[in-house]
Design a protein around this motif. Structure first.
Motif, PDB file in Angstrom:
ATOM      1  N   UNK B 479     -30.470  24.561  -0.591  1.00 55.34           N
ATOM      2  CA  UNK B 479     -29.991  25.010   0.717  1.00 55.34           C
ATOM      3  C   UNK B 479     -30.365  24.017   1.805  1.00 55.34           C
ATOM      4  N   UNK B 480     -31.576  23.488   1.679  1.00 59.46           N
ATOM      5  CA  UNK B 480     -32.066  22.570   2.699  1.00 59.46           C
ATOM      6  C   UNK B 480     -31.219  21.308   2.704  1.00 59.46           C
ATOM      7  N   UNK B 481     -30.905  20.798   1.505  1.00 57.41           N
ATOM      8  CA  UNK B 481     -30.070  19.597   1.419  1.00 57.41           C
ATOM      9  C   UNK B 481     -28.694  19.864   2.023  1.00 57.41           C
ATOM     10  N   UNK B 482     -28.125  21.020   1.663  1.00 51.56           N
ATOM     11  CA  UNK B 482     -26.793  21.351   2.183  1.00 51.56           C
ATOM     12  C   UNK B 482     -26.830  21.500   3.699  1.00 51.56           C
ATOM     13  N   UNK B 483     -27.846  22.229   4.182  1.00 54.79           N
ATOM     14  CA  UNK B 483     -27.949  22.482   5.611  1.00 54.79           C
ATOM     15  C   UNK B 483     -28.205  21.183   6.364  1.00 54.79           C
ATOM     16  N   UNK B 484     -29.006  20.295   5.762  1.00 56.68           N
ATOM     17  CA  UNK B 484     -29.296  19.019   6.403  1.00 56.68           C
ATOM     18  C   UNK B 484     -28.016  18.197   6.504  1.00 56.68           C
ATOM     19  N   UNK B 485     -27.188  18.265   5.463  1.00 55.32           N
ATOM     20  CA  UNK B 485     -25.908  17.558   5.496  1.00 55.32           C
ATOM     21  C   UNK B 485     -25.049  18.054   6.643  1.00 55.32           C
ATOM     22  N   UNK B 486     -25.018  19.384   6.782  1.00 48.86           N
ATOM     23  CA  UNK B 486     -24.222  19.996   7.854  1.00 48.86           C
ATOM     24  C   UNK B 486     -24.762  19.568   9.212  1.00 48.86           C
ATOM     25  N   UNK B 487     -26.070  19.588   9.334  1.00 52.46           N
ATOM     26  CA  UNK B 487     -26.701  19.203  10.597  1.00 52.46           C
ATOM     27  C   UNK B 487     -26.391  17.744  10.917  1.00 52.46           C
ATOM     28  N   UNK B 488     -26.492  16.879   9.898  1.00 55.39           N
ATOM     29  CA  UNK B 488     -26.188  15.462  10.108  1.00 55.39           C
ATOM     30  C   UNK B 488     -24.754  15.278  10.599  1.00 55.39           C
ATOM     31  N   UNK B 489     -23.869  16.045   9.964  1.00 54.13           N
ATOM     32  CA  UNK B 489     -22.449  15.937  10.312  1.00 54.13           C
ATOM     33  C   UNK B 489     -22.228  16.380  11.761  1.00 54.13           C
TER      34      UNK B 489
END
Lengths: 480, 538
Positions: B479-489
């Motif tokens: 979840x953290x990786x996915x959420x971090x990706x979203x945040x980066x985007x």
């Protein structure tokens, strides 16, 4: 899309971080040789590994138990070898002692040979393991199980306890045999023993007994032949029969040949060789009979403890004083305390069969030797003395055979346990191998894959670094 | 209008534009800085140029999206930081609990082989000491994490309160500046939006923009932190249901401090800590406690059936604590609960229980979210029986009073070896039989018994603890990786509008420099024209 300078750097840094963390993760895996370094790497595998490790550890516990069991059994086996050698040499001496040509002094010297062997046997029976624990005391392993009483007789003060070891998942193996089992017991197929009354004053001697009819009513029950000194004998106090020297008396399927001149009150008794006896109560009212008593499980913790079989007349019986009752069917085998008995017919309410040790026939190799030594030390001059010596030797010979058979049977059982350990060992080690393999499949690293991944990540990291340097060098400010 | 004033307007405008560009360049790495652009407009008709606005490139919508995503990322970050500690704690294969339990049972194998041998008995005591110490140390570590979270909640609340005060003060400064100049200064607006972003990293705050442009902030389902120029404080307080646990409290208008529901804050570092505590830490500690209670109770029961070397019946092999019960601080009645483990362990779970009294019955709610059930006191003893416990009520509860029962939370920390004398290990089944190993065998075989909740062996229960933590850590990581990706985007999206691009600014710099030169040229041309006119007569 417009890209801000911060985003450009951030993206490069993110890429570098990501590459670096994956690179170091594989580095860690390579260094530890494990694919699963923390539970989160593969929760299912990590959790399964705990279970497999437990199975492996339990398997190792069984292996350890086998090592100590083998150790204990090997010690027992070596002691039993010495014991059977000693008993064999006693047999030879008894044959010598039976020769008519021997003088009292000759017999006395045989007696002193026997005394040496007797002491050796006591030593063997009180053998200890490496930790100073007595091998043959049953559960009483902290003091010598065979002690000499004031009267000079050897007494067994151990119990019938048998240590069981968990040598495999579903196998608990006895790792010892009690002194009771080895020295004070006879195999359930042991021969019947005849014994002249200790107060006999006549010169009656006997040969046998031999089994002539194992299906006879009362077969297996002991009996006593008594003489009136007036040429008659009676069995168990029954009707007197005329006696002639050389007669064969057949009772309860067993036959005994009697010779010589008995005095009034002389007796010869016959008992079951293995020392356990079933006896119906005299007040029984039902019509039933029972077969011979046999030892079904000498390792039962209560083995040898007397018990009563009580019938309620309503088709049930109990072996524990009525606490639990079980249905009774004619012809069934009733077992308790390691002994079993076949009962037939219809018992009435309150009928009992007592099962216990036949007190006068308890096999005891030490007692046998004591009696022989005493008889040999005694000068034999009169016919009665000679008959007494003859009878003692004859009884001792029979008892010695029974004891030797018993020791050899125990030794065979020890040997077969040792063999079984070898078989379990090979199963155990292949099981261990399979657990190790499973464990390795679960958590260990596939080095080929990992090394190839490692190079791949290295290339990825280098590319990310190149990209970072490239982006950094691109700036319009450099050109103006 | 003169050529000079037109040229001058160009020079002025170029200077503003160059200033803006310079400001952009120098603030390229300033957190919270939003790119500004100079908006030019014609000055009247033919009057040259004027600066209409220096506009901040800021989208409330995108910033809101980024803040929410950042809040979720921060929560998962702090969750992951915490859970990875337990994850690595369980990873050490040499000192982990299953290895030590194996060592313990293997020492019993040695005891079975030589039941009266002092060294085998000492081996059992040694293995027991090592194993119980590891139970206590694991529990100690987890308990330290509980304490750590308690103090981190305090820190986070303190920071959030500071930010609330800053926000209230910025609201005030901005409205004052607006009143003075009609325009809000960009730097104050940037600061205020950065405060919102910072608050989002601590908790999932909600921003409402008022008509006048003032920011209102609420947290935890509508508790106001900032309203215009006023700020309100959160407090880190002891939970009314469990005084050892720090929770977030909110002071209402009447001055009463009320504990916020732990599940009402899920975002930001604070939310991550609260979620980790209730979802993983409590559960892990309880599972560990359940294993220790099952071990201690099961072992003691079997040990009591045997006899030691002195011929006495076996005493307790392990000591273990009893369940912990708390009365809610807000209770109106004076009842207290105390609980003991019942002899049948199969009902014992890794749950905590909330017990609420009403009209003679007690409603019990397990912490795993399974259905509540009613328990009525035993008519003769007045005791409640559930969850492998016997609960005694002393005092009189009032309707609505609640209690929390933690049967196994600290149990592992209280697991102790009670046997220090080698003679007191009850290996025998018969009294006075030193060579009897039957009870030792039975003790050894407890490792294959389903002691834990009647459904799992000790090692299976430990395996499921490892599996649960591993799974949870794995899920959080994903979840953290996915959420971090979203945040980066979202961050790239926000930056694409509000971020500074140095190449663009370099081009602007050249552009506005040339613009300035051109405007200056207008003036020099004007001078030349004037000179020409002036020279006509000479």
């Amino acid at each position: 899309m417009r890209i801000s300078t911060v985003t450009m750097y951030q993206q490069s840094i993110n890429a570098l971080n990501q590459q670096q963390s994956q690179y170091s993760k594989i580095g860690l895996q390579l260094a530890s040789g494990k694919r699963v370094t923390t539970p989160s790497d593969d929760p299912q595998a990590a959790s399964q590994a705990v279970v497999v490790e437990q199975s492996k550890a339990v398997n190792q516990q069984y292996t350890d138990a086998r090592v100590s069991t083998r150790n204990a059994l090997s010690q027992e086996e070596s002691v039993l070898n010495s014991v059977s050698d000693a008993l064999t040499s006693v047999k030879g001496l008894l044959v010598q002692a039976g020769a008519d040509t021997l003088s009292n002094a000759d017999r006395s010297s045989i007696a002193s040979d026997l005394k040496g062997i007797y002491q050796t046997l006591i030593g063997q029976a009180n053998a200890t393991d490496g930790n100073g624990r007595y091998l043959f005391g049953g559960y009483q392993d902290s003091s010598p199980p065979f002690v000499s009483s004031n009267s000079g007789q050897v007494q067994y003060v151990g119990d019938t306890g048998q240590q069981l070891q968990q040598v495999d998942a579903s196998r608990q193996m006895p790792s010892n045999d009690s002194g009771q089992q080895i020295f004070l017991n006879a195999h359930n197929s042991a021969q019947y023993v005849a014994r002249a009354g200790s107060g006999n004053t006549g010169s009656v001697t006997f040969a046998g007994p031999t089994v002539v009819d194992a299906t006879a009513t009362g077969y297996g029950n002991g009996f006593v032949i008594s003489f009136d000194g007036a040429g008659n004998y009676s069995v168990d106090g029954g009707t007197p029969q005329p006696y002639t020297s050389g007669d064969s008396v057949t009772v309860n399927g067993m036959s005994l040949t009697l010779k010589g001149t008995p005095a009034a009150g002389d007796t010869v008794s016959v008992t079951a060789g293995h020392g356990y006896l079933a006896q119906a109560s005299t007040s029984n009212t039902g019509s039933f009979s029972y077969g011979s008593l046999s030892v079904s499980n000498a390792s039962d913790p209560n083995f040898g403890t007397p018990f009563d079989i009580v019938f309620d007349g309503a088709g049930n019986y109990s072996t524990d004083g009525g606490t639990t009752s079980q249905p009774y069917v004619s012809g069934q085998t009733i077992s308790a305390n390691g002994l079993s008995l076949t009962v037939q017919g219809t018992p009435a309410a309150g009928d009992t069969i007592s099962v216990g040790t036949a007190s006068n026939s308890t096999p005891n190799i030490f007692r046998t030797l004591e009696q022989v030594i005493a008889a040999l030390d005694q000068p034999a001059t009169t016919a009665a003395d000679k008959a007494n010596l003859q009878n003692t030797l004859s009884t001792a010979n029979r008892e010695l055979n029974n004891s030797l058979d018993n020791v050899l049977t125990t030794r065979a059982s020890v040997g077969s346990r040792l063999n079984e350990l070898d078989v379990i060992d090979s199963v155990g080690s292949s099981r261990n191998l399979s657990y190790s393999q499973t464990l390795s499949d679960l958590v260990d690293l596939d080095y080929n894959q990992a090394i190839s991944d490692y190079s791949l990540r290295q290339v990825g990291l280098q590319a990310a670094q190149k990209a970072y340097v490239g982006i950094q060098s691109l700036s319009l400010f450099k050109l103006i | 209008m003169s050529i000079f004033s037109i040229g001058l307007s160009g020079l002025n405008t170029a200077q503003v534009a160059l200033n803006t560009t310079s400001n952009n360049i120098t603030n390229v790495y300033t957190p919270g800085y939003n790119r500004q652009i100079t908006i030019l407009g014609e000055s009247g008709v033919g009057n040259g140029v004027q600066v209409d606005d220096v506009q901040r490139q800021f989208s409330q919508f995108v910033a809101g999206q980024l803040n929410r995503s950042q809040s979720a990322s921060s929560a998962l970050d702090s969750y992951q930081t915490q859970i990875s500690q337990i994850d690595s704690l369980l990873a050490d294969s040499k000192s982990n609990l299953s290895t030590l339990m194996q060592g313990f049972f293997s020492s019993l194998t040695d005891l079975s082989s030589t039941p009266s041998d002092p060294s085998a008995r000492q081996g059992v005591i040694g293995a027991t000491d090592t194993m119980t110490a590891q139970f206590r140390s694991l529990d100690g570590y987890l308990n330290d994490m509980q304490q750590g979270i308690n103090s981190q909640i305090g820190d986070q609340v303190f920071q959030l309160n500071n930010l609330s005060k800053q926000m209230a003060s910025l609201n005030q400064q901005i409205s004052l500046a607006k009143a003075r100049t009609g325009e809000a200064p960009n730097s104050l607006l940037d600061q205020r939006d950065q405060v919102v972003a910072d608050m989002s990293k601590i908790a999932d705050v909600e921003l409402t923009v008022q008509d006048g442009g003032s920011y209102n902030i609420t947290v935890g389902g509508g508790q106001t932190l900032v309203s215009g120029t006023n700020s309100f404080s959160l407090q880190a307080i002891a939970s009314p249901s469990d005084p050892t646990r720090t929770v977030v409290g909110y002071q209402d208008g009447a001055g009463n401090v009320r504990a916020l529901d732990e599940s009402s804050i899920t975002g930001g570092e604070l939310g991550g800590l609260l979620t980790f505590r209730s979802e993983t830490l409590d559960q892990t500690q309880n599972q560990l406690g359940q294993i220790s209670v099952a071990l201690a109770q099961g072992f003691n029961a079997q040990h009591a059936q045997g006899y030691d070397l002195n011929g006495d019946a076996g005493g307790d092999f392990f000591t273990i604590g009893q369940p912990v019960a708390f009365s809610n601080a807000n209770n109106t009645g004076g009842a207290t609960l105390s609980a003991t483990f019942s002899s049948d362990l199969s009902g014992l779970t890794a749950n905590d229980y909330d017990v609420t009294y009403s009209g003679g019955t007690y409603t019990v709610t397990p912490s795993d979210g399974s259905a509540s059930f009613s328990v009525t006191p035993d008519p003769s003893t007045g005791a409640l029986s559930f969850g492998g416990m016997t609960v005694t009520v002393s005092g009189t509860p009032q309707n609505g009073d609640s209690f929390q029962l933690q049967p196994v939370r600290r149990a592992a920390g209280q697991l102790q070896n009670a046997i220090h004398d080698t003679a007191k290990i009850a290996a025998a089944q018969k009294s006075g039989a030193t060579g009897d190993n039957n009870n030792s065998l039975a003790l050894q075989n407890l490792q294959n018994s389903k002691l834990v909740g009647g459904i799992a062996t000790l090692s299976q229960a430990y395996a499921s603890l490892v599996g649960d933590v591993g799974n949870q850590a794995n899920v959080v990581q994903a979840n953290q990786t996915a959420q971090q990706g979203l945040t980066n985007q979202l961050s790239a999206l926000q930056q694409s509008d509000s971020g500074v691009n140095l190449d663009e600014e370099a081009a602007n710099l050249i552009r506005y420099q040339q613009y300035y030169q051109a405007s200056a040229k207008i003036i020099s041309t004007g001078v030349a024209v004037f000179d020409t006119v002036l020279n006509i007569g000479s």
